[in-house]
Design a protein around this motif. Structure first.
Motif, PDB file in Angstrom:
ATOM      1  N   VAL A  57     -38.945  15.969 -24.435  1.00 35.74           N
ATOM      2  CA  VAL A  57     -39.064  14.885 -25.408  1.00 35.74           C
ATOM      3  C   VAL A  57     -37.674  14.487 -25.912  1.00 35.74           C
ATOM      4  CG1 VAL A  57     -39.969  14.254 -27.690  1.00 35.74           C
ATOM      5  CG2 VAL A  57     -41.400  15.541 -26.083  1.00 35.74           C
ATOM      6  N   ASN A  58     -36.836  15.467 -26.222  1.00 38.72           N
ATOM      7  CA  ASN A  58     -35.497  15.186 -26.738  1.00 38.72           C
ATOM      8  C   ASN A  58     -34.612  14.530 -25.682  1.00 38.72           C
ATOM      9  OD1 ASN A  58     -36.316  16.232 -29.137  1.00 38.72           O
ATOM     10  ND2 ASN A  58     -35.238  18.171 -28.927  1.00 38.72           N
ATOM     11  N   ALA A  59     -34.723  14.985 -24.432  1.00 32.96           N
ATOM     12  CA  ALA A  59     -33.934  14.379 -23.357  1.00 32.96           C
ATOM     13  C   ALA A  59     -34.374  12.939 -23.117  1.00 32.96           C
ATOM     14  CB  ALA A  59     -34.060  15.204 -22.081  1.00 32.96           C
ATOM     15  N   LYS A  60     -35.678  12.685 -23.157  1.00 35.66           N
ATOM     16  CA  LYS A  60     -36.176  11.316 -22.973  1.00 35.66           C
ATOM     17  C   LYS A  60     -35.716  10.414 -24.107  1.00 35.66           C
ATOM     18  CE  LYS A  60     -40.230  12.655 -20.339  1.00 35.66           C
ATOM     19  NZ  LYS A  60     -41.683  12.843 -20.336  1.00 35.66           N
ATOM     20  N   GLU A  61     -35.730  10.926 -25.319  1.00 37.78           N
ATOM     21  CA  GLU A  61     -35.272  10.137 -26.467  1.00 37.78           C
ATOM     22  C   GLU A  61     -33.782   9.839 -26.341  1.00 37.78           C
ATOM     23  OE1 GLU A  61     -35.256   7.956 -29.969  1.00 37.78           O
ATOM     24  OE2 GLU A  61     -36.916   8.574 -28.691  1.00 37.78           O
ATOM     25  N   ALA A  62     -33.010  10.829 -25.918  1.00 42.09           N
ATOM     26  CA  ALA A  62     -31.567  10.625 -25.728  1.00 42.09           C
ATOM     27  C   ALA A  62     -31.320   9.582 -24.637  1.00 42.09           C
ATOM     28  CB  ALA A  62     -30.881  11.942 -25.379  1.00 42.09           C
ATOM     29  N   GLN A  63     -32.106   9.637 -23.575  1.00 40.58           N
ATOM     30  CA  GLN A  63     -31.972   8.642 -22.499  1.00 40.58           C
ATOM     31  C   GLN A  63     -32.271   7.253 -23.036  1.00 40.58           C
ATOM     32  OE1 GLN A  63     -30.735   9.039 -19.618  1.00 40.58           O
ATOM     33  NE2 GLN A  63     -31.337   7.229 -18.500  1.00 40.58           N
ATOM     34  N   HIS A  64     -33.322   7.135 -23.815  1.00 38.39           N
ATOM     35  CA  HIS A  64     -33.684   5.850 -24.415  1.00 38.39           C
ATOM     36  C   HIS A  64     -32.550   5.339 -25.311  1.00 38.39           C
ATOM     37  CE1 HIS A  64     -36.226   2.744 -26.178  1.00 38.39           C
ATOM     38  NE2 HIS A  64     -35.806   3.146 -27.354  1.00 38.39           N
ATOM     39  N   LYS A  65     -32.028   6.219 -26.159  1.00 37.88           N
ATOM     40  CA  LYS A  65     -30.945   5.818 -27.062  1.00 37.88           C
ATOM     41  C   LYS A  65     -29.697   5.423 -26.289  1.00 37.88           C
ATOM     42  CE  LYS A  65     -32.180   8.114 -31.328  1.00 37.88           C
ATOM     43  NZ  LYS A  65     -31.702   8.964 -32.427  1.00 37.88           N
ATOM     44  N   SER A  66     -29.411   6.120 -25.203  1.00 30.19           N
ATOM     45  CA  SER A  66     -28.214   5.791 -24.434  1.00 30.19           C
ATOM     46  C   SER A  66     -28.350   4.441 -23.735  1.00 30.19           C
ATOM     47  CB  SER A  66     -27.904   6.885 -23.411  1.00 30.19           C
ATOM     48  OG  SER A  66     -28.817   6.852 -22.333  1.00 30.19           O
ATOM     49  N   LEU A  67     -29.562   4.080 -23.344  1.00 29.75           N
ATOM     50  CA  LEU A  67     -29.775   2.798 -22.682  1.00 29.75           C
ATOM     51  C   LEU A  67     -29.784   1.631 -23.666  1.00 29.75           C
ATOM     52  CD1 LEU A  67     -32.563   3.781 -20.139  1.00 29.75           C
ATOM     53  CD2 LEU A  67     -30.146   3.343 -19.662  1.00 29.75           C
ATOM     54  N   PHE A  68     -30.228   1.902 -24.884  1.00 28.33           N
ATOM     55  CA  PHE A  68     -30.345   0.852 -25.893  1.00 28.33           C
ATOM     56  C   PHE A  68     -29.399   1.107 -27.053  1.00 28.33           C
ATOM     57  CE2 PHE A  68     -34.349   0.946 -23.591  1.00 28.33           C
ATOM     58  CZ  PHE A  68     -34.403  -0.353 -23.163  1.00 28.33           C
ATOM     59  N   ASP A  69     -28.156   1.393 -26.728  1.00 29.07           N
ATOM     60  CA  ASP A  69     -27.113   1.641 -27.713  1.00 29.07           C
ATOM     61  C   ASP A  69     -26.836   0.354 -28.488  1.00 29.07           C
ATOM     62  OD1 ASP A  69     -24.887   2.420 -29.144  1.00 29.07           O
ATOM     63  OD2 ASP A  69     -23.605   2.711 -27.397  1.00 29.07           O
ATOM     64  N   PRO A  70     -26.981   0.382 -29.814  1.00 32.64           N
ATOM     65  CA  PRO A  70     -26.766  -0.848 -30.591  1.00 32.64           C
ATOM     66  C   PRO A  70     -25.332  -1.370 -30.515  1.00 32.64           C
ATOM     67  CG  PRO A  70     -27.049   1.014 -32.062  1.00 32.64           C
ATOM     68  CD  PRO A  70     -27.337   1.503 -30.673  1.00 32.64           C
ATOM     69  N   ASP A  71     -24.379  -0.504 -30.180  1.00 29.25           N
ATOM     70  CA  ASP A  71     -22.986  -0.935 -30.060  1.00 29.25           C
ATOM     71  C   ASP A  71     -22.667  -1.449 -28.653  1.00 29.25           C
ATOM     72  OD1 ASP A  71     -22.523  -0.156 -32.703  1.00 29.25           O
ATOM     73  OD2 ASP A  71     -22.048   1.897 -32.077  1.00 29.25           O
ATOM     74  N   ASN A  72     -23.641  -1.334 -27.756  1.00 25.12           N
ATOM     75  CA  ASN A  72     -23.471  -1.749 -26.368  1.00 25.12           C
ATOM     76  C   ASN A  72     -22.289  -1.077 -25.685  1.00 25.12           C
ATOM     77  OD1 ASN A  72     -25.685  -3.481 -26.291  1.00 25.12           O
ATOM     78  ND2 ASN A  72     -24.497  -5.183 -27.119  1.00 25.12           N
ATOM     79  N   THR A  73     -21.976   0.136 -26.085  1.00 31.18           N
ATOM     80  CA  THR A  73     -20.836   0.837 -25.477  1.00 31.18           C
ATOM     81  C   THR A  73     -21.119   1.230 -24.039  1.00 31.18           C
ATOM     82  OG1 THR A  73     -21.631   2.933 -26.389  1.00 31.18           O
ATOM     83  CG2 THR A  73     -19.984   1.731 -27.675  1.00 31.18           C
ATOM     84  N   GLY A  74     -22.376   1.333 -23.661  1.00 35.68           N
ATOM     85  CA  GLY A  74     -22.699   1.709 -22.294  1.00 35.68           C
ATOM     86  C   GLY A  74     -22.867   0.523 -21.366  1.00 35.68           C
ATOM     87  N   MET A  75     -22.726  -0.678 -21.892  1.00 32.50           N
ATOM     88  CA  MET A  75     -22.938  -1.875 -21.084  1.00 32.50           C
ATOM     89  C   MET A  75     -21.658  -2.235 -20.330  1.00 32.50           C
ATOM     90  SD  MET A  75     -26.051  -2.762 -21.646  1.00 32.50           S
ATOM     91  CE  MET A  75     -26.130  -4.435 -21.085  1.00 32.50           C
ATOM     92  N   PRO A  76     -21.793  -2.646 -19.074  1.00 33.60           N
ATOM     93  CA  PRO A  76     -20.606  -3.081 -18.323  1.00 33.60           C
ATOM     94  C   PRO A  76     -20.114  -4.427 -18.820  1.00 33.60           C
ATOM     95  CG  PRO A  76     -22.587  -3.368 -17.018  1.00 33.60           C
ATOM     96  CD  PRO A  76     -23.001  -2.667 -18.285  1.00 33.60           C
ATOM     97  N   SER A  77     -18.868  -4.668 -18.651  1.00 33.31           N
ATOM     98  CA  SER A  77     -18.261  -5.932 -19.069  1.00 33.31           C
ATOM     99  C   SER A  77     -18.703  -7.036 -18.125  1.00 33.31           C
ATOM    100  CB  SER A  77     -16.742  -5.813 -19.054  1.00 33.31           C
ATOM    101  OG  SER A  77     -16.167  -7.078 -19.313  1.00 33.31           O
ATOM    102  N   ILE A  78     -18.888  -8.243 -18.641  1.00 32.90           N
ATOM    103  CA  ILE A  78     -19.255  -9.386 -17.801  1.00 32.90           C
ATOM    104  C   ILE A  78     -18.045 -10.243 -17.495  1.00 32.90           C
ATOM    105  CG2 ILE A  78     -21.660  -9.440 -18.501  1.00 32.90           C
ATOM    106  CD1 ILE A  78     -20.916 -11.760 -20.392  1.00 32.90           C
ATOM    107  N   LYS A  79     -16.887  -9.817 -17.912  1.00 36.96           N
ATOM    108  CA  LYS A  79     -15.657 -10.581 -17.694  1.00 36.96           C
ATOM    109  C   LYS A  79     -15.137 -10.372 -16.310  1.00 36.96           C
ATOM    110  CE  LYS A  79     -14.321 -10.651 -22.468  1.00 36.96           C
ATOM    111  NZ  LYS A  79     -13.344 -10.281 -23.449  1.00 36.96           N
TER     112      LYS A  79
END
Length: 79
Positions: A57-79
């Motif tokens: 449960v904790n690993a799944k929650e961490a995975q969810h949080k990492s994918l939907f990071d409000p700071d978008n730090t895990g998102m690739p740049s579109i530039k």
């Protein structure tokens, strides 16, 4: 003789119940993506036994949080 069998069965059940792993937090799995990935694979491989375990449960929650990071730090740049 029957009491001896019941005693052995009770000891076996207790030994199986003692086979628990340390519960890791969501923050731990966020900070350790390799451990998170390994745990998610283990959970997916045996969902009948593992899916409701705290670490799954904790690993799944961490995975969810990492994918939907409000700071978008895990998102690739579109530039």
């Amino acid at each position: 003789m029957m009491m001896k069998g019941l005693f052995i069965a009770a000891v076996a059940v207790l030994l199986v119940a003692c086979k628990t792993e340390e519960t890791m937090t969501v923050d731990y799995y966020l900070a350790n993506p390799d451990a998170r990935k390994q745990k998610l694979v283990q959970c997916a491989n045996n969902p009948g036994d593992e899916a409701i375990q705290a670490n799954c449960v904790n690993a799944k929650e961490a995975q969810h949080k990492s994918l939907f990071d409000p700071d978008n730090t895990g998102m690739p740049s579109i530039k």
